[in-house]
Design an enzyme around this catalytic site. Structure first.
Site, short mmCIF file in Angstrom:
data_model
loop_
_atom_site.label_atom_id
_atom_site.label_comp_id
_atom_site.label_asym_id
_atom_site.label_seq_id
_atom_site.Cartn_x
_atom_site.Cartn_y
_atom_site.Cartn_z
N LYS A 182 1.07 -1.19 0.19
CA LYS A 182 -0.47 0.00 -0.22
C LYS A 182 0.61 1.28 0.36
CE LYS A 182 -3.38 2.04 2.39
NZ LYS A 182 -4.58 2.44 3.62
N LYS A 235 -2.35 -1.77 -4.17
CA LYS A 235 -3.12 -0.46 -3.75
C LYS A 235 -2.48 0.82 -3.58
CE LYS A 235 -6.03 2.16 -1.10
NZ LYS A 235 -6.28 1.86 0.61
C1 PBG Z 1 -7.41 2.83 5.09
C2 PBG Z 1 -8.04 2.76 4.00
C3 PBG Z 1 -7.30 3.85 2.89
C4 PBG Z 1 -8.24 3.27 2.31
C5 PBG Z 1 -8.43 2.22 2.04
N1 PBG Z 1 -8.42 2.36 3.38
C6 PBG Z 1 -6.87 5.57 2.85
C7 PBG Z 1 -5.57 5.78 3.87
O1 PBG Z 1 -4.59 4.65 3.16
O2 PBG Z 1 -5.73 7.04 3.77
C8 PBG Z 1 -8.08 3.96 0.25
C9 PBG Z 1 -9.40 3.66 -0.68
C10 PBG Z 1 -9.29 4.86 -2.03
O3 PBG Z 1 -8.74 5.64 -2.49
O4 PBG Z 1 -10.68 3.66 -2.40
N2 PBG Z 1 -8.00 2.73 5.87
#
Ligand code: PBG
Length: 312
Positions: A182, A235
């Site tokens: 991520k 991601k």
């Molecule tokens: C954190 C989380 C995020 C997303 C999914 N889970 C945001 C972050 O890390 O700030 C982002 C998903 C998206 O942008 O569609 N709980």
């Protein structure tokens, strides 16, 4: 080439069975509320979540990924593991009304009053006390009926600790989909509006990955496999197709890719201006993520893509 032959030699297929539909459930709402930066996406009150999930199921979509926004936020994010918390209630309703696979996102940023993904010591997130709370949350989600737990906080050791917590509570068969690779990405902007989870100060760069790093992503994924992850996630998706590809080549586990809020918003905004053909851009995006090697795609386009696939 005839279209028959084009179909026969096509290397990659996109199927509705590959799609996971993300949903926001917000305890503060009485009616569904459109999210401005994500046209077509709404947040749902708990009582309306099952109906929306049902509409996805009717299109052939096999799974939903749930995010909760609680009424009460506090320093530790304690609503996350409340058995009557927003996501736990939504899971119960959706499991009662549908046969969908329900995936529970596990993070504290939607639940803490400061918007960070865990417990703060001063201005930094304390890794070890945070993952203890992830363990409690995983158990609460599994008790509510979640089929898969998806930790997204990127804390060290989170998968191992959650695996142990689930096993000790009798949920040995509940798999973990880990947000393993991520990245600290600008493309989460619209999501943070929807989830009301923008940090009050600072950012998430201490625990999310530097966009320049591929080998680090491979190390993170290998570590998650060692800790017991069942599905690996990359991601965002489109800016990181190479990461999906490398993961596909290196690992045997199923790979999920998250086509995030910003990737969705870009297509919507350009299409609204007449600059892109919406449906073609949507389908090409999803197909490319499959071609890179993802087995499943989490996407806000899920319902529209499913409808389109149904016509084809
Ligand atoms: C954190 C989380 C995020 C997303 C999914 N889970 C945001 C972050 O890390 O700030 C982002 C998903 C998206 O942008 O569609 N709980």
């Amino acid at each position: 080439m005839s279209s028959n032959l084009r179909d026969m030699v096509r290397e990659t297929d996109l199927s509705v069975k590959d799609l996971i539909y993300p949903m926001f459930v917000n305890e503060n709402l009485r009616a569904p509320k459109p999210i401005g930066s994500m046209p077509g996406v709404k947040a749902y009150p708990v009582g309306k979540a099952a109906a929306e999930a049902k509409s996805a199921e009717a299109l052939g979509i096999p799974a939903v990924l749930l995010f909760g926004i609680p009424k009460r936020k506090d320093e530790r994010g304690s609503e996350a593991w409340n058995e009557k918390g927003v996501v736990q209630r939504a899971i119960r309703e959706i499991k009662k009304e549908t046969d969908l696979t329900v995936i529970a996102d596990l993070c504290l940023c939607e639940y803490t009053d400061h918007g960070h993904c865990g417990v703060l010591h001063g201005e930094v997130v304390d890794n070890d006390s945070t993952i203890e709370l992830y363990g409690l949350t995983a158990i609460a989600q599994a008790e509510a009926g979640a089929d898969i737990i998806a930790p997204s906080g990127m804390m060290d050791g989170q998968v191992g600790l959650i695996r142990e917590a689930l096993d000790d509570a009798g949920f040995e068969s509940v798999p973990i989909m880990s947000y393993s690779a991520k990245y600290a990405s600008a493309f989460y902007g619209p999501f943070r509006d929807a989830a009301e989870s923008t940090p009050r100060f600072g950012d998430r760069r201490t625990h999310q990955m530097d966009p320049g790093n591929l080998r680090e992503a491979m190390r993170e994924m290998a570590a998650d496999i060692d800790e017991g992850a069942d599905i690996l996630m990359v991601k965002p998706a489109l800016p990181y197709l190479d990461v999906i590809r490398e993961a596909r080549l290196a690992f045997d586990l199923p790979i999920a890719a998250y086509n995030v809020s910003g990737e969705y918003a870009m297509v919507k905004a350009a299409a609204a201006n007449g600059w892109l053909d919406h449906d073609r851009a949507m389908m090409e995006s999803l197909l490319s993520i499959r071609r890179a090697g993802a087995d499943m795609i989490i996407t806000y386009f899920a319902k529209e893509a499913a409808a389109k696939l149904g016509e084809m």
